[in-house]
Design a protein around this motif. Structure first.
Motif, short mmCIF file in Angstrom:
data_model
loop_
_atom_site.label_atom_id
_atom_site.label_comp_id
_atom_site.label_asym_id
_atom_site.label_seq_id
_atom_site.Cartn_x
_atom_site.Cartn_y
_atom_site.Cartn_z
N GLU A 273 -4.78 -8.43 -0.33
CA GLU A 273 -5.49 -9.08 -1.42
C GLU A 273 -6.95 -8.62 -1.49
OE1 GLU A 273 -4.13 -10.60 -3.75
OE2 GLU A 273 -2.15 -11.08 -2.92
N ALA A 274 -7.57 -8.43 -0.33
CA ALA A 274 -8.97 -8.00 -0.31
C ALA A 274 -9.11 -6.59 -0.89
CB ALA A 274 -9.51 -8.05 1.11
N VAL A 275 -8.24 -5.67 -0.49
CA VAL A 275 -8.33 -4.30 -1.00
C VAL A 275 -7.93 -4.25 -2.47
CG1 VAL A 275 -7.56 -1.93 -0.66
CG2 VAL A 275 -7.87 -3.42 1.32
N TRP A 276 -6.96 -5.06 -2.85
CA TRP A 276 -6.51 -5.10 -4.26
C TRP A 276 -7.67 -5.45 -5.18
CZ3 TRP A 276 -2.17 -3.96 -7.04
CH2 TRP A 276 -2.02 -4.54 -8.31
N GLU A 277 -8.49 -6.42 -4.77
CA GLU A 277 -9.60 -6.86 -5.62
C GLU A 277 -10.64 -5.77 -5.83
OE1 GLU A 277 -10.00 -9.64 -7.39
OE2 GLU A 277 -7.93 -10.08 -6.78
N PHE B 209 0.87 -1.17 0.00
CA PHE B 209 0.00 0.00 0.00
C PHE B 209 0.91 1.22 0.00
CE2 PHE B 209 -3.45 -2.38 2.65
CZ PHE B 209 -3.91 -3.00 1.50
N ASP B 210 0.68 2.13 -0.93
CA ASP B 210 1.53 3.30 -1.06
C ASP B 210 0.72 4.57 -0.83
OD1 ASP B 210 2.76 5.62 -2.57
OD2 ASP B 210 4.35 4.14 -2.83
N CYS B 211 1.15 5.34 0.16
CA CYS B 211 0.52 6.64 0.43
C CYS B 211 1.50 7.49 1.24
CB CYS B 211 -0.80 6.46 1.18
SG CYS B 211 -0.67 5.55 2.74
N PRO B 212 1.33 8.81 1.19
CA PRO B 212 2.21 9.69 1.96
C PRO B 212 1.98 9.44 3.46
CG PRO B 212 0.96 10.90 0.31
CD PRO B 212 0.35 9.56 0.40
N PRO B 213 2.98 9.79 4.32
CA PRO B 213 4.31 10.34 3.98
C PRO B 213 5.30 9.23 3.66
CG PRO B 213 4.04 10.24 6.35
CD PRO B 213 2.74 9.76 5.77
N TYR B 214 6.54 9.62 3.28
CA TYR B 214 7.54 8.67 2.86
C TYR B 214 8.81 8.80 3.70
CZ TYR B 214 4.45 8.23 -1.12
OH TYR B 214 3.35 8.02 -1.91
N LEU C 184 -10.47 9.54 -12.14
CA LEU C 184 -11.84 9.80 -11.67
C LEU C 184 -12.47 8.54 -11.07
CD1 LEU C 184 -13.18 12.07 -14.56
CD2 LEU C 184 -12.37 12.78 -12.29
N ALA C 185 -12.21 7.39 -11.70
CA ALA C 185 -12.78 6.14 -11.19
C ALA C 185 -12.23 5.79 -9.81
CB ALA C 185 -12.49 5.00 -12.16
N SER C 186 -11.03 6.29 -9.50
CA SER C 186 -10.43 6.02 -8.19
C SER C 186 -10.93 6.96 -7.12
CB SER C 186 -8.91 6.13 -8.28
OG SER C 186 -8.52 7.48 -8.42
N GLY C 187 -11.74 7.97 -7.52
CA GLY C 187 -12.27 8.90 -6.55
C GLY C 187 -11.56 10.23 -6.51
N ALA C 188 -10.68 10.49 -7.49
CA ALA C 188 -9.95 11.76 -7.49
C ALA C 188 -10.89 12.93 -7.75
CB ALA C 188 -8.86 11.72 -8.57
N THR C 189 -10.60 14.04 -7.12
CA THR C 189 -11.37 15.27 -7.39
C THR C 189 -10.84 15.90 -8.67
OG1 THR C 189 -9.80 16.64 -6.16
CG2 THR C 189 -11.63 15.65 -4.91
N ARG D 68 -2.56 -0.25 -9.02
CA ARG D 68 -3.97 0.08 -8.87
C ARG D 68 -4.11 1.26 -7.93
NH1 ARG D 68 -7.61 -5.51 -8.88
NH2 ARG D 68 -6.65 -6.41 -10.74
N ILE D 69 -5.29 1.84 -7.89
CA ILE D 69 -5.52 3.03 -7.07
C ILE D 69 -6.84 2.89 -6.33
CG2 ILE D 69 -6.68 4.40 -8.86
CD1 ILE D 69 -4.82 6.75 -7.85
N ALA D 70 -6.87 3.38 -5.10
CA ALA D 70 -8.08 3.27 -4.28
C ALA D 70 -8.12 4.47 -3.34
CB ALA D 70 -8.08 1.97 -3.48
N THR D 71 -9.27 4.68 -2.76
CA THR D 71 -9.45 5.79 -1.82
C THR D 71 -9.48 5.26 -0.39
OG1 THR D 71 -10.69 7.05 -3.46
CG2 THR D 71 -10.96 7.68 -1.15
N GLY D 72 -8.71 5.92 0.49
CA GLY D 72 -8.76 5.59 1.91
C GLY D 72 -8.05 4.32 2.31
N LEU D 73 -6.82 4.10 1.81
CA LEU D 73 -6.06 2.94 2.27
C LEU D 73 -5.85 3.02 3.78
CD1 LEU D 73 -3.30 2.45 -0.47
CD2 LEU D 73 -5.45 1.22 -0.19
#
Length: 327
Positions: free
Chosen positions: A243-247, A137-142, A278-283, A194-199
């Motif tokens: 795996e659950a979030v990836w799907e 899972f990749d999200c800030p910070p780094y 947009l499909a990933s929830g981006a504004t 892949r991209i998702a909102t709220g990891l």
């Protein structure tokens, strides 16, 4: 040369002497090798046991060398069968080892590393020790000072060697300058993104052997500490979570320039990126930042796409693009 099939130096000397003579007695070979008869006889018994020599009836006993190509090949095949048996048993032994180690020393299953440099060093080491795949899972910070302004050099190196990377990005990365170019470089080399909102957290998993889970407090702007998790029920749970979030996430596809055979309604590379975001929830704002567009430009492209495909909402537009296999 023949130690790997069970012959020591003196056995090999006797075997070489027997090959040269083809047939010989213990006394003949002892004299040739300058060895005691007792040592020579023991070496000859080893050769017979391995199928490299045979004996003839009579007194004194005469030993004959069997053709080395077929005899040695038979020995090698038998050794390979034995090694394959060990390999097949290895996975069972490892399962027992993991099951035992999970509870034998529970305090050693999770360790904490501190310091930005130490976190980066462990992250690089963990990647290089990977045999099959890295998941994360990749999200800030780094922890890395460069963040996502440049590609991960270890990942690019391992992708070229055939190690699989499956990375799930949180939609918050769309706010980071240079993110799209960075990820595109990895995708071109084989990264599955892949991209998702709220990891729920940052996470990195090497095969199913070790994971890193950053220790973050609200407001932290860098990773300065991390849990390192060894084989355990906790590691199993993190693998299942990934795996659950990836799907449920949206795939980021590498853009390809249109060809002469493309249909007229084929999306442009920029439109593919826009719909994926947009499909990933981006504004509109974050999509524009990722693409280098203004919000107004983003809205103009969306309006054009809605008319083009007869969609009433952005959701319908994304579904149509998914149906056509474009995002």
């Amino acid at each position: 040369m023949l130690e790997s099939i069970g012959l020591d130096e003196r056995d090999e000397a006797v075997y070489d002497a027997l090959i040269r003579r083809a047939r010989a007695t213990v006394a003949d070979l002892a004299a040739d090798c300058n060895l005691p008869p007792r040592v020579t006889a023991r070496a000859l018994r080893s050769l017979v046991d391995l199928g490299l020599a045979s004996t003839a009836q009579g007194r004194p006993v005469v030993y004959a060398a069997l053709p080395p190509d077929s005899a040695l090949e038979a020995v090698l095949r038998e050794r390979e069968r034995a090694l394959n048996g060990v390999r097949s048993h290895l996975s069972g032994l490892m399962s027992l080892y993991r099951a035992g180690s999970r509870f034998a020393h529970p305090g050693e299953l999770v360790e904490v590393i501190s310091g930005r440099d130490e976190v980066n060093r462990n992250w690089a080491q963990m990647q290089r020790a990977t045999r099959t795949q890295v998941r994360g899972f990749d999200c800030p910070p780094y922890a890395a000072a460069a963040g996502h302004s440049e590609p991960n050099p270890v990942e690019l190196e391992l992708l070229a060697r055939g190690v699989k990377y499956r990375v799930l990005y949180d939609s918050s990365v769309l706010e980071l300058p240079g993110w799209l170019e960075d990820v595109s470089a990895g995708i071109r080399l084989g990264e599955q993104a892949r991209i998702a909102t709220g990891l729920p957290t940052k996470l990195a998993i090497s095969d199913e052997r070790i994971a890193m889970l950053p220790l973050l407090r609200p407001g932290d702007n860098a990773v300065t500490a991390s849990y390192v998790i060894h084989p355990s029920p906790l590691l199993d749970a993190l693998v299942a979570l990934f795996e659950a979030v990836w799907e449920r996430s949206v795939q980021i596809r590498p853009s390809a320039p249109p060809t002469a055979e493309d249909l007229p309604e084929r999306l442009t590379p920029e439109e593919e990126k826009l719909l994926t975001l947009l499909a990933s929830g981006a504004t509109d704002k974050s999509a524009g930042r990722a693409l280098g567009w203004s919000e107004r430009t983003v809205q103009r492209h969306i309006t054009r796409l809605l008319r083009r495909f007869g969609a009433q909402t952005r959701f319908q537009l994304a579904m149509e693009a998914t149906r056509r296999g474009w995002i």
